[in-house]
Design an enzyme around this catalytic site. Structure first.
Site, PDB file in Angstrom:
ATOM      1  N   LYS A  14       0.844  -1.204   0.000  1.00  0.00           N
ATOM      2  CA  LYS A  14       0.000   0.000   0.000  1.00  0.00           C
ATOM      3  C   LYS A  14       0.882   1.259   0.000  1.00  0.00           C
ATOM      4  O   LYS A  14       0.609   2.219  -0.718  1.00  0.00           O
ATOM      5  CB  LYS A  14      -0.957  -0.016   1.192  1.00  0.00           C
TER       6      LYS A  14
ATOM      7  N   HIS B  39     -14.343   2.717   2.498  1.00  0.00           N
ATOM      8  CA  HIS B  39     -14.464   1.268   2.624  1.00  0.00           C
ATOM      9  C   HIS B  39     -15.729   0.778   1.917  1.00  0.00           C
ATOM     10  O   HIS B  39     -16.839   1.033   2.362  1.00  0.00           O
ATOM     11  CB  HIS B  39     -14.510   0.913   4.124  1.00  0.00           C
TER      12      HIS B  39
HETATM   13  P1  NAD Z   1      -7.578  -8.848  -4.689  1.00  0.00           P
HETATM   14  O1  NAD Z   1      -6.479  -9.765  -4.307  1.00  0.00           O
HETATM   15  O2  NAD Z   1      -8.725  -9.376  -5.461  1.00  0.00           O
HETATM   16  O3  NAD Z   1      -6.980  -7.637  -5.537  1.00  0.00           O
HETATM   17  C1  NAD Z   1      -5.808  -6.968  -5.221  1.00  0.00           C
HETATM   18  C2  NAD Z   1      -5.226  -6.458  -6.533  1.00  0.00           C
HETATM   19  O4  NAD Z   1      -4.123  -5.629  -6.255  1.00  0.00           O
HETATM   20  C3  NAD Z   1      -4.723  -7.578  -7.435  1.00  0.00           C
HETATM   21  O5  NAD Z   1      -5.288  -7.436  -8.738  1.00  0.00           O
HETATM   22  C4  NAD Z   1      -3.216  -7.350  -7.488  1.00  0.00           C
HETATM   23  O6  NAD Z   1      -2.644  -7.715  -8.715  1.00  0.00           O
HETATM   24  C5  NAD Z   1      -3.142  -5.859  -7.239  1.00  0.00           C
HETATM   25  N1  NAD Z   1      -1.830  -5.469  -6.766  1.00  0.00           N
HETATM   26  C6  NAD Z   1      -1.065  -6.056  -5.816  1.00  0.00           C
HETATM   27  N2  NAD Z   1       0.103  -5.407  -5.692  1.00  0.00           N
HETATM   28  C7  NAD Z   1       0.085  -4.380  -6.562  1.00  0.00           C
HETATM   29  C8  NAD Z   1       1.016  -3.358  -6.912  1.00  0.00           C
HETATM   30  N3  NAD Z   1       2.186  -3.264  -6.319  1.00  0.00           N
HETATM   31  N4  NAD Z   1       0.661  -2.468  -7.857  1.00  0.00           N
HETATM   32  C9  NAD Z   1      -0.550  -2.540  -8.441  1.00  0.00           C
HETATM   33  N5  NAD Z   1      -1.443  -3.505  -8.183  1.00  0.00           N
HETATM   34  C10 NAD Z   1      -1.141  -4.413  -7.251  1.00  0.00           C
HETATM   35  O7  NAD Z   1      -8.064  -8.163  -3.338  1.00  0.00           O
HETATM   36  P2  NAD Z   1      -9.443  -7.452  -3.012  1.00  0.00           P
HETATM   37  O8  NAD Z   1     -10.347  -8.422  -2.388  1.00  0.00           O
HETATM   38  O9  NAD Z   1      -9.880  -6.700  -4.195  1.00  0.00           O
HETATM   39  O10 NAD Z   1      -9.011  -6.452  -1.847  1.00  0.00           O
HETATM   40  C11 NAD Z   1      -8.309  -5.272  -2.111  1.00  0.00           C
HETATM   41  C12 NAD Z   1      -8.388  -4.366  -0.894  1.00  0.00           C
HETATM   42  O11 NAD Z   1      -9.746  -4.135  -0.557  1.00  0.00           O
HETATM   43  C13 NAD Z   1      -7.732  -4.904   0.363  1.00  0.00           C
HETATM   44  O12 NAD Z   1      -7.170  -3.841   1.065  1.00  0.00           O
HETATM   45  C14 NAD Z   1      -8.905  -5.483   1.142  1.00  0.00           C
HETATM   46  O13 NAD Z   1      -8.694  -5.486   2.522  1.00  0.00           O
HETATM   47  C15 NAD Z   1      -9.969  -4.492   0.793  1.00  0.00           C
HETATM   48  N6  NAD Z   1     -11.344  -4.984   0.933  1.00  0.00           N
HETATM   49  C16 NAD Z   1     -11.688  -6.235   0.516  1.00  0.00           C
HETATM   50  C17 NAD Z   1     -12.992  -6.667   0.628  1.00  0.00           C
HETATM   51  C18 NAD Z   1     -13.393  -8.031   0.167  1.00  0.00           C
HETATM   52  O14 NAD Z   1     -14.491  -8.470   0.510  1.00  0.00           O
HETATM   53  N7  NAD Z   1     -12.597  -8.709  -0.625  1.00  0.00           N
HETATM   54  C19 NAD Z   1     -13.961  -5.805   1.174  1.00  0.00           C
HETATM   55  C20 NAD Z   1     -13.595  -4.532   1.573  1.00  0.00           C
HETATM   56  C21 NAD Z   1     -12.281  -4.136   1.438  1.00  0.00           C
END
Ligand code: NAD
Length: 730
Positions: free
Chosen positions: A418, A461
């Site tokens: 992040k 969020h």
């Molecule tokens: P995910 O694993 O589906 O997606 C994460 C994405 O980030 C991937 O496509 C990955 O390739 C990309 N990524 C990783 N490192 C990177 C970099 N250095 N540069 C650019 N892209 C990069 O995860 P998600 O479920 O979409 O969750 C993402 C965020 O949202 C997290 O912080 C999570 O806590 C939050 N979140 C998730 C949910 C849920 O239900 N999944 C709900 C609310 C919030």
């Protein structure tokens, strides 16, 4: 006259045009009803008038009734609120019935045709008025919504909509519209029989129709001799089958906790046994009764009045217009792709970034797949789909972010990743750009340390799936400034989500309350409470999913991950080891939840739930003596309610209205209650404290009543004032 305007033309058509001043959408008020009534009387009395058209000067017909009016009827009736409501409702019935009879005599002769011309959306009373007219013309406008959504806020259509639609479509045909509040576009509404015609120019078509309509065209079937209830009245064998089935279905769906659904069904059933005017009186009695019910009062307050207030920016700090023009999304995974999609659909230009180009394109492909679905369901057009996709640039090049005024980071839940992507984005965007993170667990204040401008750093969020979940939890870090909050709120409004603003703390608000619910369910399982009792108790208390099913949905893997991280962060203060034992054991057994095809439940080949897993009782034998259903329900509800009160005491939550709205929208907290704070008001703080004392004694300190509740119990205070008309939090 201010809300309805009256005009006649040389052909003898009187046009009554609804145009509520100062509003973009017509909403019915008591004055509005009086004006409509006066115009109808004028038209019926004027011999030069041959027919009447009721229409709107706005792009839509009407959004519904101003629910504050109903609350006022109750207040103004003094000692007899139910009578006041009944009288007010009967007045509406008389006006609509006057439109429907339109001066006809007992032999159904001599009336004047009345048509409704709907330019767009017609909801609630906005459809009940047309239903009283003799013919309904709607514009061919795919974005218009037509229906009776009252059931969704704990009411049912109470201005004749229930009685008229049931008689028009039969109990079975009307049930999706009355019992589920299903909305349709004009074409669907026509094929379902809700309206009569879909045309390019509804006003012209309605005028032409009233000029040629004869006596026979304007008599409603229920005003004709020998009318039969479509599908059969309850005493008819086929009607009997329908009503028995409907009653079972309503109870199955609502678990008996929604009084409006029951009252609606009763109004239809009892109404089907009598003549039309008596049926309207029955509808009015049932409706008044529902308006007197505390559950309906709470649902209207939370899901209508307060939800709307939050959407309109009730807690928005003073700042100039912060609407987003260009949005950057970092991370094109499940959340990032969804955020890009809903934003582009709202007309915002989006740059969607991932570590490589292919990953970014996969995120955009999600938007395309969702749009394809929408096109096939006729929710959007192929042109609109192309326009939305053209707004999304998928890339791995941060330079494309230049000019963005908001960037939302949704990469892996790892502070280092992040930090890295935040720095890369900040190197490109202008100094005014607001940076947001979609983290679900990491403290905003800490992540803000990665930003060069922590006062412009904020948590936004989203909940999963982004397209479906309506809540947006906006989190202020310690240094977050007002403009960042205003930006997040204006963005929420653009994409049509309901926002709450909370302060930074572990799990913010929604997840903080849902975790104790899950843990309480899992704890009971460990104690030997029958799993089916736990799950059914939750459903019967109005929770959409039992705690075990919810854990399967979220995934046990994620549960274990969160438990480990929380335990590490809280060390000696951690209190959930007993619940974790169950989760860790499930993970060891490889039962990771629904996606893995095995969890607390068993799943068939198609992924459908096929009952609770028998292996649970081998590890956690069911106790010979089981708790009362009420006890299980109190444990499950109080686990959430007390956490919500603690969030308020801690200053994480700043407004109980937000606490209630977010609870229902974010995790489905028993909607019949209006949310955890409304639940306390309804139950009475003194009774809640007594329950807490009893549960704390037998099950532990997690049930100890917070000081705020004890104070309220002592002083008889409430979170909301007693009447529904005023929505300010105490
Ligand atoms: P995910 O694993 O589906 O997606 C994460 C994405 O980030 C991937 O496509 C990955 O390739 C990309 N990524 C990783 N490192 C990177 C970099 N250095 N540069 C650019 N892209 C990069 O995860 P998600 O479920 O979409 O969750 C993402 C965020 O949202 C997290 O912080 C999570 O806590 C939050 N979140 C998730 C949910 C849920 O239900 N999944 C709900 C609310 C919030």
């Amino acid at each position: 006259m201010t809300e309805f305007h009256y005009a006649t033309d040389a052909d003898g058509v009187a046009t009554i045009t609804w145009d509520a001043p100062g509003r973009s959408m017509n909403v019915m008020s008591m004055t509005g009803f009086d004006e409509l009534s006066a115009h109808i009387e004028t038209a019926l009395a004027d011999e030069a008038v041959k027919g009447v058209v009721i229409t709107s000067a706005k792009k839509d017909f009407a959004g519904g009734m101003d629910l504050n009016v109903l609350a006022r009827l109750k207040d103004e009736a003094g000692d007899a609120p139910a009578q006041g409501l009944f009288d007010g409702i009967m007045k509406m019935h008389r006006i609509l019935r006057r439109i429907e009879r339109a001066g006809m005599d007992e032999r159904n002769k001599g009336g004047k045709p009345v048509a409704a011309a709907l330019p767009g959306t017609a909801l609630g009373i906005g459809l009940e008025i047309p239903l009283a007219c003799h013919r309904i013309f709607a514009a061919d406008n795919a974005s218009a919504r037509i229906g009776l959504p009252e059931i969704k806020v704990g009411l049912f259509p109470g201005a004749g909509g229930t009685t008229r639609l049931a008689r028009k479509l039969g109990a079975m045909g009307a049930s999706p519209f009355l019992l589920e509040g299903k909305l349709s576009d004009p074409r669907q509404a026509k094929s379902a029989g809700l309206i009569d015609e879909v045309v390019d120019d509804p006003l012209a078509a309605a005028r032409a129709w009233v000029l040629q309509a004869g006596d026979a065209d304007i008599v409603k079937p229920w005003d004709q001799k020998g009318f039969r209830f479509p599908g059969g009245a309850p005493y008819h064998p086929s009607g009997f089958m329908t009503f028995t089935g409907a009653s079972a279905m309503v109870n199955g769906r609502t678990q008996g906790v929604y009084p409006a659904a029951k009252a609606l069904l009763s109004a239809v059933y009892e109404g089907a046994l009598v003549d039309f005017d008596t049926a309207l009186r029955i509808e009015a009695r049932r409706f008044a009764n529902i308006l007197m019910n505390p559950s309906s009062t709470a649902m209207i307050r939370t899901l209508f009045i307060n939800k709307e207030a939050l959407e309109k920016g009730a807690n928005r700090p003073e700042a100039p217009d912060q609407r987003v023009k260009k949005l950057g999304v970092l991370g094109a995974g499940m959340m990032g792709a969804g955020i890009a999609h809903v934003s582009a659909r709202a007309g915002i230009e989006v740059v969607l970034i991932d570590a490589d180009h292919a990953a970014a394109e996969r995120g955009k492909a999600h938007a395309e797949a969702e749009l394809d679905k929408a096109v096939s369901r006729k929710k959007t057009t192929a042109q609109e789909k192309d326009a939305v996709l053209a707004r999304i640039t998928a890339t791995d090049d941060y330079a494309a972010l230049e000019g963005s005024d908001l960037v939302i980071e949704a990469v892996f839940e790892d502070p280092r990743v992040k930090a890295e992507v935040t720095a890369s984005a900040e190197a490109v965007v202008g100094a005014d750009c607001i940076m947001a993170t979609n983290t679900s667990t990491l403290p905003i204040t800490e992540l803000a340390g990665n930003s060069a401008r922590p006062e412009q750093y904020i948590g936004i969020h989203f909940f999963s799936p982004v397209e479906k979940m309506m809540l947006l939890e906006i989190i202020r870090g310690e240094q977050t400034g007002d403009r960042a909050v205003a930006k997040a709120l204006d963005f929420a409004r653009q994409i049509g989500k309901t926002p709450i603003v909370v302060n930074d703390a572990r799990f913010f608000y929604a997840n903080r309350c849902i975790i104790p619910y899950i843990n309480e369910g899992v704890r009971m399982l460990r104690e030997g409470v029958t799993p089916a009792l736990i799950e059914n108790a939750a459903r019967l208390a109005g929770m959409p999913l039992g705690p075990l099913q919810l854990t399967d949905e979220i995934s046990i893997e994620l549960g274990v991950h969160i438990a480990r991280a929380t335990r590490a962060a809280m060390s000696a203060d951690y209190r959930d080891d007993d619940a974790d034992e169950v989760l860790f054991w499930m993970a060891d057994e490889g039962r990771m939840g629904r996606k893995a095809g095995a969890g607390f439940y068993v799943y068939d080949d198609k992924g459908k739930r096929a009952g609770l897993w028998g292996g649970l009782s081998a590890r956690y034998p069911e106790a010979a003596e089981q708790p009362e259903l009420r006890e299980v329900q109190h444990r499950l509800l109080l686990a959430q309610v007390l956490e919500a009160v603690r969030a308020l005491e801690d200053g994480v939550l700043m407004d109980v209205r937000e606490g209630d709205v977010a609870a229902i929208l974010g995790w489905g907290f028993a909607p019949w209650s209006g949310g955890p704070f409304s639940w306390i008001d309804m139950t009475g703080a003194d009774r809640v404290v007594a329950l807490c004392d009893d549960l704390a004694r037998r099950h532990g300190g997690r049930f100890a009543a917070p000081d705020r509740l004890r104070d309220m119990a002592r002083t008889g205070a409430r979170f909301y004032p007693e009447d529904a008309a005023r929505s300010d939090a105490a």
